[in-house]
Design a protein around this motif. Structure first.
Motif, PDB file in Angstrom:
ATOM      1  N   THR A 219       2.425   7.006   1.283  1.00 32.10           N
ATOM      2  CA  THR A 219       1.333   7.724   0.638  1.00 32.10           C
ATOM      3  C   THR A 219       1.070   9.003   1.439  1.00 32.10           C
ATOM      4  O   THR A 219       1.557   9.163   2.562  1.00 32.10           O
ATOM      5  CB  THR A 219       0.065   6.863   0.611  1.00 32.10           C
ATOM      6  OG1 THR A 219      -0.182   6.365   1.939  1.00 32.10           O
ATOM      7  CG2 THR A 219       0.201   5.703  -0.345  1.00 32.10           C
ATOM      8  N   VAL A 220       0.267   9.918   0.868  1.00 33.84           N
ATOM      9  CA  VAL A 220       0.049  11.202   1.533  1.00 33.84           C
ATOM     10  C   VAL A 220      -0.572  11.007   2.908  1.00 33.84           C
ATOM     11  O   VAL A 220      -0.121  11.594   3.904  1.00 33.84           O
ATOM     12  CB  VAL A 220      -0.843  12.121   0.665  1.00 33.84           C
ATOM     13  CG1 VAL A 220      -1.115  13.432   1.403  1.00 33.84           C
ATOM     14  CG2 VAL A 220      -0.180  12.408  -0.670  1.00 33.84           C
TER      15      VAL A 220
ATOM     16  N   PRO B  20      -0.933   8.333  -3.935  1.00 38.36           N
ATOM     17  CA  PRO B  20       0.510   8.089  -4.110  1.00 38.36           C
ATOM     18  C   PRO B  20       1.295   9.379  -4.218  1.00 38.36           C
ATOM     19  O   PRO B  20       0.753  10.434  -4.581  1.00 38.36           O
ATOM     20  CB  PRO B  20       0.569   7.298  -5.426  1.00 38.36           C
ATOM     21  CG  PRO B  20      -0.667   7.685  -6.171  1.00 38.36           C
ATOM     22  CD  PRO B  20      -1.714   7.948  -5.130  1.00 38.36           C
ATOM     23  N   GLN B  21       2.582   9.289  -3.886  1.00 33.66           N
ATOM     24  CA  GLN B  21       3.499  10.418  -4.045  1.00 33.66           C
ATOM     25  C   GLN B  21       4.628   9.969  -4.959  1.00 33.66           C
ATOM     26  O   GLN B  21       5.456   9.164  -4.568  1.00 33.66           O
ATOM     27  CB  GLN B  21       4.049  10.871  -2.691  1.00 33.66           C
ATOM     28  CG  GLN B  21       2.966  11.185  -1.682  1.00 33.66           C
ATOM     29  CD  GLN B  21       3.418  12.173  -0.627  1.00 33.66           C
ATOM     30  OE1 GLN B  21       3.666  13.340  -0.905  1.00 33.66           O
ATOM     31  NE2 GLN B  21       3.528  11.712   0.594  1.00 33.66           N
TER      32      GLN B  21
ATOM     33  N   GLN C 238       0.801  -1.232   0.000  1.00 34.44           N
ATOM     34  CA  GLN C 238       0.000   0.000   0.000  1.00 34.44           C
ATOM     35  C   GLN C 238       0.828   1.273   0.000  1.00 34.44           C
ATOM     36  O   GLN C 238       0.272   2.373  -0.042  1.00 34.44           O
ATOM     37  CB  GLN C 238      -0.933   0.010   1.209  1.00 34.44           C
ATOM     38  CG  GLN C 238      -0.223  -0.054   2.545  1.00 34.44           C
ATOM     39  CD  GLN C 238      -1.200  -0.066   3.701  1.00 34.44           C
ATOM     40  OE1 GLN C 238      -2.156   0.712   3.727  1.00 34.44           O
ATOM     41  NE2 GLN C 238      -0.982  -0.951   4.659  1.00 34.44           N
ATOM     42  N   TYR C 239       2.174   1.151   0.029  1.00 41.11           N
ATOM     43  CA  TYR C 239       3.004   2.354   0.014  1.00 41.11           C
ATOM     44  C   TYR C 239       4.066   2.348  -1.083  1.00 41.11           C
ATOM     45  O   TYR C 239       4.759   3.335  -1.268  1.00 41.11           O
ATOM     46  CB  TYR C 239       3.714   2.524   1.365  1.00 41.11           C
ATOM     47  CG  TYR C 239       2.776   2.558   2.538  1.00 41.11           C
ATOM     48  CD1 TYR C 239       1.757   3.504   2.609  1.00 41.11           C
ATOM     49  CD2 TYR C 239       2.885   1.639   3.568  1.00 41.11           C
ATOM     50  CE1 TYR C 239       0.875   3.523   3.669  1.00 41.11           C
ATOM     51  CE2 TYR C 239       2.008   1.659   4.634  1.00 41.11           C
ATOM     52  CZ  TYR C 239       1.005   2.605   4.693  1.00 41.11           C
ATOM     53  OH  TYR C 239       0.135   2.630   5.734  1.00 41.11           O
ATOM     54  N   LEU C 240       4.219   1.261  -1.815  1.00 42.29           N
ATOM     55  CA  LEU C 240       5.325   1.135  -2.761  1.00 42.29           C
ATOM     56  C   LEU C 240       4.976   1.737  -4.122  1.00 42.29           C
ATOM     57  O   LEU C 240       3.875   1.527  -4.634  1.00 42.29           O
ATOM     58  CB  LEU C 240       5.696  -0.335  -2.941  1.00 42.29           C
ATOM     59  CG  LEU C 240       6.206  -1.045  -1.679  1.00 42.29           C
ATOM     60  CD1 LEU C 240       6.319  -2.542  -1.922  1.00 42.29           C
ATOM     61  CD2 LEU C 240       7.558  -0.490  -1.271  1.00 42.29           C
ATOM     62  N   LEU C 241       5.947   2.458  -4.717  1.00 37.53           N
ATOM     63  CA  LEU C 241       5.724   3.020  -6.048  1.00 37.53           C
ATOM     64  C   LEU C 241       5.815   1.956  -7.134  1.00 37.53           C
ATOM     65  O   LEU C 241       5.217   2.102  -8.197  1.00 37.53           O
ATOM     66  CB  LEU C 241       6.747   4.123  -6.329  1.00 37.53           C
ATOM     67  CG  LEU C 241       6.364   5.538  -5.892  1.00 37.53           C
ATOM     68  CD1 LEU C 241       7.494   6.504  -6.168  1.00 37.53           C
ATOM     69  CD2 LEU C 241       5.086   5.996  -6.559  1.00 37.53           C
TER      70      LEU C 241
ATOM     71  N   ALA D 189      -2.143   6.562 -14.265  1.00 41.67           N
ATOM     72  CA  ALA D 189      -1.379   5.667 -13.399  1.00 41.67           C
ATOM     73  C   ALA D 189      -1.630   5.951 -11.925  1.00 41.67           C
ATOM     74  O   ALA D 189      -1.598   5.036 -11.092  1.00 41.67           O
ATOM     75  CB  ALA D 189       0.118   5.798 -13.705  1.00 41.67           C
ATOM     76  N   ASP D 190      -1.882   7.218 -11.558  1.00 43.16           N
ATOM     77  CA  ASP D 190      -2.173   7.531 -10.158  1.00 43.16           C
ATOM     78  C   ASP D 190      -3.480   6.890  -9.710  1.00 43.16           C
ATOM     79  O   ASP D 190      -3.601   6.401  -8.579  1.00 43.16           O
ATOM     80  CB  ASP D 190      -2.238   9.047  -9.955  1.00 43.16           C
ATOM     81  CG  ASP D 190      -0.862   9.649  -9.710  1.00 43.16           C
ATOM     82  OD1 ASP D 190       0.134   8.897  -9.763  1.00 43.16           O
ATOM     83  OD2 ASP D 190      -0.773  10.862  -9.474  1.00 43.16           O
ATOM     84  N   THR D 191      -4.479   6.908 -10.587  1.00 43.49           N
ATOM     85  CA  THR D 191      -5.743   6.241 -10.260  1.00 43.49           C
ATOM     86  C   THR D 191      -5.521   4.748 -10.078  1.00 43.49           C
ATOM     87  O   THR D 191      -6.087   4.120  -9.168  1.00 43.49           O
ATOM     88  CB  THR D 191      -6.772   6.489 -11.378  1.00 43.49           C
ATOM     89  OG1 THR D 191      -6.904   7.888 -11.603  1.00 43.49           O
ATOM     90  CG2 THR D 191      -8.123   5.905 -11.014  1.00 43.49           C
ATOM     91  N   LEU D 192      -4.689   4.168 -10.933  1.00 42.15           N
ATOM     92  CA  LEU D 192      -4.353   2.746 -10.810  1.00 42.15           C
ATOM     93  C   LEU D 192      -3.700   2.464  -9.459  1.00 42.15           C
ATOM     94  O   LEU D 192      -4.109   1.546  -8.735  1.00 42.15           O
ATOM     95  CB  LEU D 192      -3.413   2.349 -11.944  1.00 42.15           C
ATOM     96  CG  LEU D 192      -2.712   0.986 -11.798  1.00 42.15           C
ATOM     97  CD1 LEU D 192      -3.712  -0.143 -11.910  1.00 42.15           C
ATOM     98  CD2 LEU D 192      -1.613   0.843 -12.846  1.00 42.15           C
ATOM     99  N   LEU D 193      -2.672   3.231  -9.122  1.00 46.79           N
ATOM    100  CA  LEU D 193      -1.975   2.998  -7.857  1.00 46.79           C
ATOM    101  C   LEU D 193      -2.900   3.176  -6.664  1.00 46.79           C
ATOM    102  O   LEU D 193      -2.827   2.424  -5.685  1.00 46.79           O
ATOM    103  CB  LEU D 193      -0.783   3.943  -7.736  1.00 46.79           C
ATOM    104  CG  LEU D 193       0.522   3.513  -8.401  1.00 46.79           C
ATOM    105  CD1 LEU D 193       1.632   4.506  -8.082  1.00 46.79           C
ATOM    106  CD2 LEU D 193       0.941   2.120  -7.960  1.00 46.79           C
TER     107      LEU D 193
END
Length: 815
Positions: free
Chosen positions: A432-433, A423-424, A187-190, A265-269
């Protein structure tokens, strides 16, 4: 194409027909998701059953069994086929021949195959020795042959699993913990591993195994949907890459998002993170329940004997009004009435965090289902309980996650929804934020003794990045949100003003300290004007450190801490009424004067390295990623090209520049000539520092043109490690208006790379500019450097000339 036609093609054409039918199914057949996985499993079942029937003939006592993911009927496009050929031991040669008839067609099609040939007794014995084998057999599914043989194995394996659960479940938990330590939290990995990371598909399978033991069960709400979403992403990843991979790499994320019909990609993550969070929370709850059950099994017989056979009553210890501890968890008291007590969720959470205990799943779900919304503004008790929760340190994280899993956080703070699982895309940030905000509160709890208003510090820590869910500058957006949230939570007007100021300026100290000349009165005055008071400065200092520590190891160091502390000291003096004085030209030290005279006498550069300014390793924190560096003094007869030459030589020798100052040095009476003095602080990128004599020799060659710095750096740049397919955002060059009365401050934000300072220095040199000082900062892969420049007349640049320089510099960095 219909599923019936796909299956018919497979039956008619053998292996080649199966391959064609499989391709059509994946490209133009059933829609993606569970239907396609089920259809692919069914198609494969029929093909393998046909191979089995053709090879088994009159062979009795043999069956073909799908295990693992294939046993569950969940075939992704590039999934392994996990197969077990089960036999009763009657005819070994015939069974071996049948195995060849099955395995070779699979290999011929290039499909990955995990296979075994065993009797039921051998399968059970192997499962008893290898936990992974046992987990695979829990999902055993009959494909062909002797159904009774398969059914007997399934019954035996499940019975073994349930009988051995008190021993095997702790092994499984340890296996999950080791994997989480190795792979990180999904839940935190890019670039997460969808299968192996904590909260991934392996953990979902482990939860199924726990349920099969009948010892405990996972909270089911949302779990199947989370697992399905991860499987859907893995399907799209297989199709996008054409490989059997579970690693969602950066370069594939846009294509995977498009495959799934997502915006970007942000929506995916974010969807991946949300699914992983559900599975991680379910795992926490489930393993806690397993531990409780196992402890009670061990203790119950002794208690019953002591109580004469009666049923033991669980002890309940009061923690707060309506909140008690029972069996290592925080639960609601029997008299608690959530529907009449809107503060109860915060009170229970604060009590749990203060006690270092988890909130029970039943308590959180009851609160989420029945509690009434808090009035606006919140009552004082609610605000106090929120502050207590935030100030409880590390236990806050687990309690906050429990509230968030059931939607209580967004009930309390609706603005939280925009940062949840966000995600950041910055290598410096490891969270994550939303998790970063909680981590900042955890860090801030360590500094509450440093400030007069710890409540404002903790709430500012929770809100400082709340604007990242909105367009534009997150500090500006966050200021508006913080005002609204602070007023809703019940702070008075003065406190709301302080909180909004802290959020608006939470980056002010670190950015100013690392990118501006602290000797310039305009720098210190601008910070003092923004902060406004000593108490706010005190809070901002603590928030700055907490924020940086919660960001990741690359965001804070003893060097950055010393710069921020120096800035805070100067600003505090201004706020106390002391006006900053214009800095007088510093008199050269004896060593600087000696170097300057030697440079004039020899007509070439002279330098010295002062390694003793580097703090001993034992005096630095073990996790300090950025030591102060060593002082490099260089005296050069005044000439063109000094800055790019020095920057280029340092880059060639893999030296990182921390700070840099360049000025003309006044020589003693009787000494003719002009000398440039460079006082830089540098650190070795790899290994130890080069010898001063070697640096000097290369600098001499760079200045006389015999050392091709550009060519050397180009060779390095070609070999510089970059992520394949990742395109860095374009460089940005801006002028910081009103940052200095004595120079124009040009700020460069660019992708860090060998020779970046050389290229910038060369470009400024080509424009005929004089660089008074530089302030460099590297955060992950990003360089943020500030250059104090003047024209040939020693004055700041006119606005039009400064704008022209920034445009040309941007063009240079794009080339």
């Amino acid at each position: 194409m219909t599923g019936t036609n796909v299956h018919k093609d497979a039956e008619d054409s053998g292996p080649s027909g199966y391959a064609a039918a499989r391709l059509r199914l994946l490209t133009e057949g059933v829609r993606s998701g569970p239907p396609r996985r089920a259809a692919l499993a069914e198609l494969t079942d029929e093909w393998l059953a046909g191979l089995f029937a053709a090879g088994a003939e009159d062979l009795k006592g043999v069956s073909l069994v799908a295990v693992g993911g294939y046993g569950r009927g969940e075939l992704s496009p590039r999934s392994d086929l996990d197969l077990l050929l089960l036999h009763d031991g009657a005819d070994g040669k015939a069974v071996a021949a049948l195995a060849d008839r099955l395995w070779y067609p699979v290999w011929d099609l290039g499909l990955a195959l995990d296979h075994s040939v065993r009797t039921p007794a051998e399968a059970r014995r192997t499962a008893g020795e290898d936990l992974k084998v046992q987990l695979g057999l829990l999902d055993a599914r009959h494909l062909a042959g002797d159904l009774g043989l398969t059914a007997g194995l399934r019954t035996s394996v499940l019975a073994d699993w349930r009988n051995q659960a008190p021993k095997r479940l702790p092994e499984l938990q340890e296996l999950c913990a080791e994997r989480a330590e190795r792979q990180g939290e999904l839940q935190y990995l890019l670039e997460p591993d969808l299968k192996e990371a904590r909260g991934g598909l392996r953990d979902a399978t482990a939860l199924r195994a726990v349920a099969a033991s009948w010892l405990a069960d996972a909270p089911r709400e949302g779990l199947d949907d989370a697992r399905r979403r991860l499987l859907d992403v893995r399907d799209a990843l297989h199709l996008a890459t054409g490989r059997a991979t579970d690693r969602l790499a950066l370069q594939e994320q846009d294509q995977v998002a498009a495959e799934l019909g997502l915006l970007d990609a942000d929506t995916l993550l974010r969807q991946v993170y949300e699914a992983a969070r559900v599975i991680s929370y379910a795992s926490d709850v489930t393993w806690r329940e397993v531990g409780r059950v196992l402890r009670s099994r061990a203790v119950r017989p002794r208690l019953r004997a002591m109580l004469g056979g009666g049923k033991p009553v669980a002890e309940r210890s009061p923690l707060a009004e309506g909140v008690v501890e029972q069996d290592g968890e925080v639960v609601l008291a029997r008299a608690a009435r959530p529907e009449r007590d809107p503060v109860l969720p915060l009170r229970a959470a604060a009590a749990a965090a203060q006690a270092g205990l988890p909130l029970s799943l039943h308590a959180v779900r009851r609160l989420a289902a029945t509690v009434r919304p808090l009035p606006t503004p919140w009552p004082a008790e609610a605000r106090e309980q929120l502050v207590t929760l935030l100030g409880s340190g590390r236990p806050t994280v687990e309690v906050w996650e429990a509230l968030e899993a059931e939607g209580l956080i967004t009930q309390l703070l609706p603005d939280w929804e925009r940062v949840r699982c966000r995600p950041q895309r910055n290598a410096v940030h490891i969270w994550t934020v939303d998790r970063h905000l909680i981590e900042t509160a955890v860090r801030a709890s360590e500094f509450t003794r440093r400030v007069s208003r710890p409540d404002l510090l903790l709430v500012a820590a929770l809100l400082h990045d709340i604007g990242k869910g909105w367009p534009g500058d997150h500090s500006v957006a966050g200021e508006i949100i913080a005002k609204d949230v602070a007023a809703r939570v019940g702070f008075d007007r003065a406190d709301v003003t302080v909180l909004s100021c802290l959020v608006r300026h939470h980056l002010l100290l670190i950015e100013t300290a690392t990118r501006r000349d602290l000797e310039d009165p305009a720098t210190v005055r601008s910070v003092a004007d923004a902060v406004g008071s000593q108490s706010t400065l005190e809070l901002l200092h603590a928030l700055t450190e907490a924020d940086a520590l919660a960001t990741g190891p690359a965001a804070w160091s003893s060097w950055r801490g010393s710069l921020v502390a120096d800035l805070v000291k100067r600003v505090a003096a201004v706020l106390a009424g002391d006006e900053p004085e214009e800095p007088a030209a510093a008199a050269p030290t004896a060593e600087q004067e000696r170097l300057a005279i030697e440079a004039i006498a020899t007509g070439s550069p002279v330098l010295s390295l002062h390694a003793q300014t580097e703090p001993p390793a034992e005096d630095r924190p073990a996790d300090d990623p950025e030591p102060l560096g060593v002082e490099l003094l260089i005296a050069v007869p005044d000439q063109a090209g000094v800055l790019p030459a020095v920057a280029g030589v340092l880059a060639v020798h893999r030296l990182t520049v921390r700070t840099a100052e360049l000025r003309a040095l006044e020589l003693p009476a009787g000494v003719e000539g002009s000398v440039l003095l460079l006082n830089w602080r540098v650190a070795a990128e790899y290994g130890s520092l080069p010898q001063a004599a070697r640096l000097r020799a290369d600098l001499v060659r760079a200045l006389d043109g015999s050392l091709d710095i550009g060519g050397r750096l180009a060779e390095r740049d070609a070999a510089y490690p970059r992520r394949r397919g990742v395109v860095a955002p374009p460089s940005r060059v801006t002028v910081a208006s009103a940052a200095s009365r004595h120079a124009t401050v040009i700020e460069v934000r660019a992708q860090d790379a060998p020779g970046l300072l050389f290229r910038i220095g060369q470009a400024l040199e080509d424009e005929g500019l004089h660089v008074r000082s530089m302030h460099v900062s590297t955060l992950g892969a990003n360089a943020v450097d500030a250059f104090y420049v003047t024209g040939a007349d020693g004055a700041p640049l006119p606005a039009d000339e400064a704008a022209s320089v920034t445009r040309k510099l941007e063009e240079t960095l794009r080339a």
